[in-house]
Design an enzyme around this catalytic site. Structure first.
Site, mmCIF file in Angstrom:
data_model
loop_
_atom_site.group_PDB
_atom_site.id
_atom_site.type_symbol
_atom_site.label_atom_id
_atom_site.label_comp_id
_atom_site.label_asym_id
_atom_site.label_seq_id
_atom_site.Cartn_x
_atom_site.Cartn_y
_atom_site.Cartn_z
ATOM 1 C CE1 TYR A 52 148.479 81.553 5.537
ATOM 2 C CE2 TYR A 52 149.491 79.418 5.060
ATOM 3 C CZ TYR A 52 148.422 80.293 4.948
ATOM 4 O OH TYR A 52 147.303 79.917 4.257
ATOM 5 C CG HIS A 82 138.903 75.772 4.286
ATOM 6 N ND1 HIS A 82 138.575 76.845 5.075
ATOM 7 C CD2 HIS A 82 140.027 76.142 3.609
ATOM 8 C CE1 HIS A 82 139.448 77.824 4.902
ATOM 9 N NE2 HIS A 82 140.343 77.427 4.014
ATOM 10 C CG ASN A 194 148.072 73.931 2.283
ATOM 11 O OD1 ASN A 194 148.040 73.860 1.071
ATOM 12 N ND2 ASN A 194 148.319 75.048 2.947
ATOM 13 C CE1 TYR A 277 145.700 54.628 -43.210
ATOM 14 C CE2 TYR A 277 145.245 56.694 -42.083
ATOM 15 C CZ TYR A 277 145.755 56.009 -43.165
ATOM 16 O OH TYR A 277 146.333 56.689 -44.202
ATOM 17 N NE ARG A 280 147.269 50.181 -43.451
ATOM 18 C CZ ARG A 280 147.334 51.179 -44.308
ATOM 19 N NH1 ARG A 280 148.473 51.827 -44.504
ATOM 20 N NH2 ARG A 280 146.246 51.579 -44.966
ATOM 21 C CG PHE A 326 149.787 74.792 -1.855
ATOM 22 C CD1 PHE A 326 149.374 75.520 -2.963
ATOM 23 C CD2 PHE A 326 150.467 75.465 -0.853
ATOM 24 C CE1 PHE A 326 149.612 76.864 -3.084
ATOM 25 C CE2 PHE A 326 150.710 76.831 -0.960
ATOM 26 C CZ PHE A 326 150.286 77.531 -2.079
#
Length: 505
Positions: A52, A82, A194, A277, A280, A326
Site C-alpha cells: 500500500y 490532496h 500521512n 466565587y 474566593r 495517523f
C-alpha cells in the site's frame, strides 16, 4: 543548536525553534535509519511486491495496482490532488512547527523517504522558508492530508511560502537561492502527508500560548482581588491541603505571596463574611485549568515524537505494515480538553471584570468612570469581554465527538482533531483579550483605591501596565487599549516582568 532524532523533542525545544530562531541539526544515527528505511522501499519496488502506498492507489483506491513506471508520478499526483486546503492560512508559527514535526517524524526511520527529503525540511526550517498552508480542510484521520499536502508542494517547488516577511511563490525563492525542486520517489508523497503534524503543530502553539496565559491569570486575578478588597482567609493553606490538589495549593500560595504586604486585602468579618466565587475560588478554578496542561503536555510530547505514517517500514525493512497511527484521536481529545480549560479562565476573568465595574457589587465609581454619567468609563469593556466569553462557549463544543465517513466509507471514523486545535487557538486568542480587559479595569480600580496601598507586586505590575495603557482620565477609544495590552501580554516582556521583577523578596 537543537539536534533532532525523532525521539525526544520537547515543548521547550519547540518554543526555542519556533519563537527564538534556534537552528536544527540532524542526528547522524537517525539519518542512518532513514537510509536503511529507504533501501527497504527501493527493494520493494524492485521486487514487484504489492505494498500500500508504494505501488497502489490510496484510500478506496488501495486495491488498484500501479505500474512500475508510474510509481514516482503517483506521488506527485497524490500531493497535488490532496492539496485541498481552504480558508485562512495557519499562522506562520504553526506552519513552521509543522515542518519541524514532519522532519522529526521522518527521522524515526519508519517512513522510507530519501535523506534529501529530510535535509530539505531541515533547510526550510533553518532558513525560515515556511510553507503557506490553509487552515481548513482536514478531517484529522488518514493524517492531516490537506494541510500537509500544501507543505509537501513546497518540496517540489510548487505552492507558496512565507519568506522575509512576504508570501511569495516557492519557485521564485528557489530560483533566487539556486535550490533545485525535488522530485518525489516511491512512497515519499504519502510519507509527507500521512500524519498528525497539522493538529499537533497547532496544539504546540496552543500549549505555549495557554501556559503563558494561565500563569498571567494568577497575577492579574491577584490584582483584581486587591482592588476589590478580597478576603484573604479563603487562601489559607489548610483549606487547600484539605482538598489535596497540588495545582490548587500552588495557586493559593501564589495569591498569598503576591498579596502578603497589601493594605487593601481584608479578613472575614471585617467588611463581609465571604467573597463571591470569582474571587474566593481562584485557586480551585485556576488550579483545575492548570491540571489540564499537564495532560495536554504529555500527549503533545508523545505525538511530537511519534511515527504517524502508513504503512510503516519496520525491523530494518523486514516488515511493512499498514496500521492507523495517523488517526488523530489522542490530540483531538487533548485539544478539546484545552478548549474547556482556557474558556473557563476567560469565564471567571469576565466575572471579575463585572465585579470591578458594577456599582451594585462594589464601592467604586460606576464603571470606573472618571465622571459617571457624562463618561461611560469601562462599561462597554465588560460587554466586549462578555461577548468573547460567550463566543468561547460555542467554540468549546468538542470537535472529537463528531465524525463523517470519507473515501467511499473506507475511512469511516475520523477525529476532527485539527478543527479542535483551530478552535482552541481561537479560544486562547479571545481569552487573552478578556484577561487584558481585566487588567485594564484592575489597574484603574487600584488607582482609585490608592496604588500606594497595594502590594509591592501589584504596584510593579501596575507600573509596567501603565507604560502600555494610560490611566482613564477621559473616555477614549478603548479598543486600542485592549489591543495594546493584549499584544503586550503575548510578549516575553510580561513574562520577564512577572518572573524577574514582581516576585516579592
Amino acid at each position: 543548536m537543537i539536534q533532532l532524532n525523532g525521539s525526544n523533542l520537547t515543548l521547550i525545544e519547540m518554543k526555542q525553534l519556533i519563537y527564538d530562531g534556534e537552528q536544527i541539526t540532524i542526528d547522524p544515527v537517525s539519518m542512518n535509519k532513514v537510509k536503511r528505511s529507504r533501501e527497504a522501499v527501493e527493494g520493494i519496488v524492485a521486487s514487484g511486491k504489492t505494498v500500500y502506498g508504494i505501488n497502489t492507489g490510496f484510500g478506496k483506491f488501495s486495491d488498484v495496482r500501479i505500474q512500475d513506471k508510474d510509481v514516482d508520478t503517483l506521488q506527485l499526483h497524490l500531493i497535488r490532488s490532496h492539496a485541498c486546503g481552504i480558508g485562512e492560512y495557519f499562522p506562520e508559527s504553526v506552519s513552521k512547527a509543522m515542518v519541524v514535526l514532519r522532519l522529526n517524524a521522518l527521522l524515526k526511520g519508519y517512513s522510507g523517504v530519501r535523506p534529501c527529503i529530510v535535509e530539505r525540511l531541515c533547510h526550510l526550517a533553518n532558513e525560515n522558508i515556511i510553507p503557506v498552508i490553509p487552515s481548513q480542510g482536514s478531517l484529522g484521520a488518514s493524517g492531516d492530508l490537506a494541510p500537509l499536502s500544501h507543505l509537501a508542494l513546497v518540496l517540489v517547488g510548487e505552492g507558496k511560502v512565507h519568506y522575509k516577511g512576504s508570501i511569495v511563490p516557492t519557485k521564485s525563492v528557489y530560483d533566487d537561492l539556486s535550490f533545485p525542486a525535488l522530485s518525489l520517489k516511491a512512497k515519499e508523497g504519502l510519507a509527507l502527508i500521512n500524519g498528525t503534524q497539522a493538529m499537533t503543530a497547532m496544539g504546540v502553539i496552543n500549549y505555549i500560548e495557554a501556559e503563558r496565559l494561565i500563569n498571567q491569570c494568577d497575577w492579574i486575578g491577584a490584582m483584581t482581588f486587591e482592588a476589590l478588597e478580597g478576603i484573604v482567609d479563603a487562601f489559607h493553606p489548610a483549606i487547600h491541603e484539605a482538598r489535596g490538589y497540588p495545582e490548587q495549593m500552588e495557586v493559593a500560595e501564589r495569591i498569598r505571596t503576591l498579596t502578603n504586604d497589601s493594605k487593601l486585602v481584608t479578613h472575614q468579618g471585617e467588611k463581609r463574611v465571604q467573597d463571591a466565587y470569582s474571587l474566593r475560588c481562584i485557586p480551585q478554578v485556576h488550579g483545575a485549568s492548570r491540571q489540564s496542561l499537564a495532560y495536554i503536555k504529555e500527549k503533545l510530547e508523545i505525538e511530537m515524537n511519534a511515527a504517524t505514517d502508513n504503512p510503516l517500514i519496520l525491523e530494518d525493512g523486514q516488515t511493512v505494515v499498514s496500521g492507523g497511527n495517523f488517526h488523530g484521536q489522542p490530540i483531538a481529545i487533548a485539544m478539546d480538553f484545552l478548549k474547556i480549560a482556557v474558556a473557563e479562565m476567560a469565564n471567571i476573568s469576565e466575572r471579575r471584570v463585572e465585579r470591578l465595574v458594577n456599582p451594585q457589587l462594589n464601592d467604586l465609581p460606576a464603571f470606573l468612570s472618571p465622571d459617571p454619567g457624562l463618561q461611560s468609563g469601562a462599561m462597554i469593556m465588560q460587554y466586549a469581554a462578555a461577548s468573547l466569553v460567550s463566543e468561547n462557549k460555542t467554540l468549546a463544543h468538542p470537535a472529537s465527538v463528531d465524525s463523517i465517513p470519507s473515501s467511499a466509507n473506507q475511512e469511516d471514523h475520523v477525529s476532527m482533531g485539527t478543527i479542535g486545535a483551530r478552535h482552541a487557538y481561537q479560544i486562547i486568542m479571545n481569552a487573552q483579550k478578556v484577561v487584558g480587559i481585566e487588567m485594564i479595569c484592575g489597574m484603574q480600580a487600584l488607582e482609585i483605591r490608592g496604588i500606594s496601598l497595594a502590594s509591592i507586586s501589584a504596584q510593579k505590575l501596575y507600573e509596567e501596565g501603565r507604560l502600555v495603557v494610560p490611566s482613564i482620565k477621559e473616555d477614549r477609544v478603548f479598543s486600542e487599549d485592549i489591543e495594546s495590552l493584549t499584544k503586550w501580554l503575548k510578549t516575553d516582556q510580561f513574562d520577564w516582568t512577572i518572573n524577574r521583577q514582581l516576585i516579592p523578596g
